[in-house]
Design an enzyme around this catalytic site. Sequence first.
Site, PDB file in Angstrom:
ATOM      1  N   GLY A  47       0.864  -1.179   0.000  1.00  0.00           N
ATOM      2  CA  GLY A  47       0.000   0.000   0.000  1.00  0.00           C
ATOM      3  C   GLY A  47       0.894   1.221   0.000  1.00  0.00           C
ATOM      4  O   GLY A  47       1.780   1.339   0.850  1.00  0.00           O
ATOM      5  N   ASN A  51       3.239   2.071   3.112  1.00  0.00           N
ATOM      6  CA  ASN A  51       4.677   1.921   2.877  1.00  0.00           C
ATOM      7  C   ASN A  51       5.440   3.150   3.357  1.00  0.00           C
ATOM      8  O   ASN A  51       6.497   3.051   3.985  1.00  0.00           O
ATOM      9  CB  ASN A  51       4.961   1.710   1.389  1.00  0.00           C
ATOM     10  CG  ASN A  51       4.616   0.313   0.904  1.00  0.00           C
ATOM     11  OD1 ASN A  51       4.362  -0.590   1.698  1.00  0.00           O
ATOM     12  ND2 ASN A  51       4.598   0.144  -0.400  1.00  0.00           N
ATOM     13  N   TYR A 103      -3.965  -8.759  -3.295  1.00  0.00           N
ATOM     14  CA  TYR A 103      -3.548  -8.864  -4.693  1.00  0.00           C
ATOM     15  C   TYR A 103      -2.359  -9.793  -4.842  1.00  0.00           C
ATOM     16  O   TYR A 103      -1.624 -10.059  -3.892  1.00  0.00           O
ATOM     17  CB  TYR A 103      -3.263  -7.494  -5.314  1.00  0.00           C
ATOM     18  CG  TYR A 103      -1.994  -6.785  -4.889  1.00  0.00           C
ATOM     19  CD1 TYR A 103      -0.834  -6.855  -5.662  1.00  0.00           C
ATOM     20  CD2 TYR A 103      -1.967  -5.982  -3.747  1.00  0.00           C
ATOM     21  CE1 TYR A 103       0.313  -6.176  -5.306  1.00  0.00           C
ATOM     22  CE2 TYR A 103      -0.825  -5.290  -3.387  1.00  0.00           C
ATOM     23  CZ  TYR A 103       0.314  -5.396  -4.168  1.00  0.00           C
ATOM     24  OH  TYR A 103       1.443  -4.718  -3.797  1.00  0.00           O
ATOM     25  N   ARG A 121      -9.835  -6.164  -4.979  1.00  0.00           N
ATOM     26  CA  ARG A 121     -10.070  -5.026  -4.091  1.00  0.00           C
ATOM     27  C   ARG A 121     -11.411  -4.350  -4.347  1.00  0.00           C
ATOM     28  O   ARG A 121     -11.782  -3.437  -3.620  1.00  0.00           O
ATOM     29  CB  ARG A 121      -8.945  -4.001  -4.245  1.00  0.00           C
ATOM     30  CG  ARG A 121      -9.019  -3.205  -5.533  1.00  0.00           C
ATOM     31  CD  ARG A 121      -7.755  -2.489  -5.922  1.00  0.00           C
ATOM     32  NE  ARG A 121      -7.157  -1.653  -4.902  1.00  0.00           N
ATOM     33  CZ  ARG A 121      -6.001  -1.003  -5.095  1.00  0.00           C
ATOM     34  NH1 ARG A 121      -5.361  -1.109  -6.261  1.00  0.00           N
ATOM     35  NH2 ARG A 121      -5.512  -0.243  -4.141  1.00  0.00           N
ATOM     36  N   ARG A 239      12.614  11.557 -12.294  1.00  0.00           N
ATOM     37  CA  ARG A 239      13.017  11.361 -13.691  1.00  0.00           C
ATOM     38  C   ARG A 239      13.747  10.040 -13.902  1.00  0.00           C
ATOM     39  O   ARG A 239      14.584   9.923 -14.786  1.00  0.00           O
ATOM     40  CB  ARG A 239      13.872  12.546 -14.116  1.00  0.00           C
ATOM     41  CG  ARG A 239      13.176  13.899 -13.901  1.00  0.00           C
ATOM     42  CD  ARG A 239      14.092  15.075 -14.180  1.00  0.00           C
ATOM     43  NE  ARG A 239      14.562  15.046 -15.545  1.00  0.00           N
ATOM     44  CZ  ARG A 239      15.728  15.561 -15.940  1.00  0.00           C
ATOM     45  NH1 ARG A 239      16.538  16.107 -15.056  1.00  0.00           N
ATOM     46  NH2 ARG A 239      16.078  15.509 -17.202  1.00  0.00           N
ATOM     47  N   GLY A 243      17.464  10.981 -12.224  1.00  0.00           N
ATOM     48  CA  GLY A 243      17.401  11.628 -10.921  1.00  0.00           C
ATOM     49  C   GLY A 243      16.089  12.345 -10.685  1.00  0.00           C
ATOM     50  O   GLY A 243      15.026  11.850 -11.071  1.00  0.00           O
ATOM     51  N   ALA A 244      16.147  13.502 -10.073  1.00  0.00           N
ATOM     52  CA  ALA A 244      14.935  14.255  -9.756  1.00  0.00           C
ATOM     53  C   ALA A 244      15.215  15.748  -9.880  1.00  0.00           C
ATOM     54  O   ALA A 244      16.330  16.210  -9.612  1.00  0.00           O
ATOM     55  CB  ALA A 244      14.443  13.930  -8.349  1.00  0.00           C
ATOM     56  N   ASP A 287       7.529   4.947  -3.172  1.00  0.00           N
ATOM     57  CA  ASP A 287       7.067   5.221  -1.809  1.00  0.00           C
ATOM     58  C   ASP A 287       8.255   5.504  -0.896  1.00  0.00           C
ATOM     59  O   ASP A 287       8.206   6.402  -0.046  1.00  0.00           O
ATOM     60  CB  ASP A 287       6.274   4.026  -1.268  1.00  0.00           C
ATOM     61  CG  ASP A 287       5.114   3.652  -2.160  1.00  0.00           C
ATOM     62  OD1 ASP A 287       4.546   4.542  -2.815  1.00  0.00           O
ATOM     63  OD2 ASP A 287       4.777   2.455  -2.200  1.00  0.00           O
ATOM     64  N   ASP A 323       8.525  -4.758  -0.756  1.00  0.00           N
ATOM     65  CA  ASP A 323       8.216  -3.331  -0.795  1.00  0.00           C
ATOM     66  C   ASP A 323       8.817  -2.562   0.375  1.00  0.00           C
ATOM     67  O   ASP A 323       8.891  -1.337   0.328  1.00  0.00           O
ATOM     68  CB  ASP A 323       6.690  -3.121  -0.733  1.00  0.00           C
ATOM     69  CG  ASP A 323       5.978  -3.596  -1.988  1.00  0.00           C
ATOM     70  OD1 ASP A 323       6.498  -4.511  -2.645  1.00  0.00           O
ATOM     71  OD2 ASP A 323       4.908  -3.054  -2.297  1.00  0.00           O
TER      72      ASP A 323
END
Length: 366
Positions: A47, A51, A103, A121, A239, A243-244, A287, A323
């Site tokens: 989730g 997370n 799931y 769900r 990205r 990166g970001a 996340d 996760d």
Amino acid sequence: MSGPAAGTADAATTTDVVCLGESMVTFLPSQPGRLADVPSFGRGIGGAESNVACALAAAGHRAAWVGRVGADGFGDHLVETIASYGVDTSAVRRDPVRPTGIYFRTATDRGTDTHEVAYYRAGSAASAMSPDNVPYEDLLAGRILHLSGITAALSVDCLALLRELTAPRPGRPLVSFDVNHRPHLWRGADADASVLLELARRSDLVFVGEDEAEEAWGIVGAEAIRAALPEPAVVVVKRGSAGATVFSGLRPGPRSSNAGGAGNAADTVTLVPALRVDVVAAVGAGDAFAAGFLSATLRGLPVRERVRHGHLMAAAVLTVPGDLTDPPARDHADRLAALDDDAWGRLRLGPGWTAADRAPEEVRTP
């Protein structure tokens, strides 16, 4: 400019981050292959919002998860597992009629053609969340309220709830919104595009991938994304391997004042390269990135360090099968985040890199 502060309430008594959303029991395959061929599955949890809460709690923050689960064994498992990370689950509601969502997924990266996910769900307890049945006093008690576009897709009532929570109100916590575009959850042409754009523009801090912005909105490039989201004080454009890019500034005036420009006139634009990571499983990284960025935001770190902590938290998850995982110790992450650009660019992180006794120079480099 460092971006918005995450509230000013008494740090000794206030929850740092409250995360709202659906969490489900996840069945993870015992081996690669089609769902039709996998002989057995291991049980986990999944989730986006839970997370983030688990990662923040594991990193030493006071995190709460608010959701709705069935009065069933899967609901018990979710609440107990999330709480085991140190997350406050006291505001989770149990639905006596609707079940907890579950799931199944394959082991391949969700970005590949061979990835399969089978969701059960529809009609879940979480889909019944609405403005009439959530504990507002708990949702608004934190310094940050973290939401995602997944919740908006679950039902009309869930969308109404997110519209209520992102509406301007006195004393509203900093609202963090991860677009999390999931086309398979939406019904109706273009419904997802308009709703996700609306919710993002009503938030204070937005996480959005370049790929999902193009898929949902037909917008290409970080500057164009910021131009479409002029209201949030901070927009984090993820990205991928590049990166970001973070746009941080004061809240602008009317949207028309942004026409023809790249971002807001008052924006500071920060580009931070991604790390090289030996990926074990490409799930949960988005996340974890959000959790790392929010953790550094709560600590008042500069934007560059916020992004680097996001990359480091994502790298921790990318180098394990599931996760969730324990993040690196704070002093370990701080040392890595403080590296100069050349040293940061030489890092290559693989399984086991988060061990507390590993100094920066011991992390794998080419």
